[in-house]
Enzyme design. Sequence first.
Site, PDB file in Angstrom:
ATOM      1  N   SER A  69       0.800  -1.237   0.000  1.00 48.54           N
ATOM      2  CA  SER A  69       0.000   0.000   0.000  1.00 48.54           C
ATOM      3  C   SER A  69       0.826   1.276   0.000  1.00 48.54           C
ATOM      4  CB  SER A  69      -0.949   0.005   1.202  1.00 48.54           C
ATOM      5  OG  SER A  69      -2.017  -0.886   0.989  1.00 48.54           O
ATOM      6  N   LYS A  72       0.039   3.770  -2.642  1.00 48.14           N
ATOM      7  CA  LYS A  72      -0.981   4.808  -2.520  1.00 48.14           C
ATOM      8  C   LYS A  72      -0.388   6.205  -2.342  1.00 48.14           C
ATOM      9  CE  LYS A  72      -4.559   1.722  -0.671  1.00 48.14           C
ATOM     10  NZ  LYS A  72      -3.882   0.434  -0.436  1.00 48.14           N
ATOM     11  N   SER A 129      -6.228   3.499   4.133  1.00 49.26           N
ATOM     12  CA  SER A 129      -5.657   2.747   3.009  1.00 49.26           C
ATOM     13  C   SER A 129      -6.713   2.022   2.185  1.00 49.26           C
ATOM     14  CB  SER A 129      -4.633   1.739   3.545  1.00 49.26           C
ATOM     15  OG  SER A 129      -3.764   1.304   2.537  1.00 49.26           O
TER      16      SER A 129
END
Length: 402
Positions: A69, A72, A129
């Site tokens: 993640s 992101k 997230s």
Amino acid sequence: MTGSRKSKSMTIVTLVLLLCSSFMFIPEKIHAREVSIPDISSHAAVLMEFSRGEIIFSKNGSEILHPASLTKIMTLALAYEALQKGRVTWEDEVLISQKAWETGGSQMFLEIGQVVPFGELVTGIATISANDACVAVGEHIYGSEALFVQEMNKKAGELGLKNTLFQNSSGLPHSQHYSSAEDLAVLSHYLISNFPEYLKLHSQTEFNFNDIKQYNRNPLLGRYSGADGLKTGHTSEAGHCLVGTASQKGLRFITVVMKASSSAERLKDSENMLNYAFRNFVLHRVLPGGEVLSIARVTGGEQRTIDLQLEQPLEIAIPFNRQEELQTRFNVPQSVPAPIVKGDPVGSVEVLLDDSVVAERPLISAGDVNKGGAFSLFFRSIGEVLAGLWQKIVKTISNLAG
């Protein structure tokens, strides 16, 4: 103070040199001194000083790894950029697609056909997230996640991220989806530098959507003094990952940890790097703002010279035991034509360490200089010619006497 004496001496030297000629220097590339930080157990780790974007510690920093993640950070950077450029607004209504709804992993639990404000989706990505929100944001800005991913890779190229390739907007596992700790530090630096106002989202500890309360997984928040971001990540392929950032007493550092064996290990390593940074670096004031540091000759003006200064103090983050090694170098043109308006840039000052430029700021005029009238300029030129002749006469007499 030694730093003050150096600054004053350099100013005097500059004033003398201005009477003779101009001098310009070409900035050199900054090289960090390697440091050793004990007890870093994660497979890859990077520590970056924020003000210059200088990597001061790197362990396997260029190795290609799964970012999970941490992907992101790029997704959010493009979202913030779209907001900044007016391509979208915080209040834009985003229609949730089936693809967004189907996206697995951490999520906001969006529903097909639901209409959600763009800002709510961005907040969900930054705080919890949300993978489904990543797809929805990408589709809203560029029409499809695939086109959004193209823009992610384009931005990676613009930022010089040589070990990064994205296949999706969320960081879900893919064999050809990768990055490196050093690339992610550079990307994080870009986000914080250009969109600092959004750090408030990254430091938000909880998020409530559809009556479901979820919590930010960043372990630094509320634990480490000055921590206000940035992003966690975890998959079985990537291990435990964390990009952290904290600010104290005018200093900011970015840490990247990848492929840690546990969430406890990624926290320990992040804290160790931040502790090293804040204990060993200081924000050093090299030159004051609003004080005369140099002068420039003026041609065609009502006055012959103009005082030069910095708009703001010139401060630099540096290891506390290297402050006395800093040097300053003034780049001022031989002359500047009138008119000059207060605040106009006239040359620059550089700060050097190990013969490399580590900071550069424009010198600005401390006041106005109007264009001189033809009559006064004519008599000034005659005076300058006579002064030159007199100097030659004095020199000739001196030589004959010798």
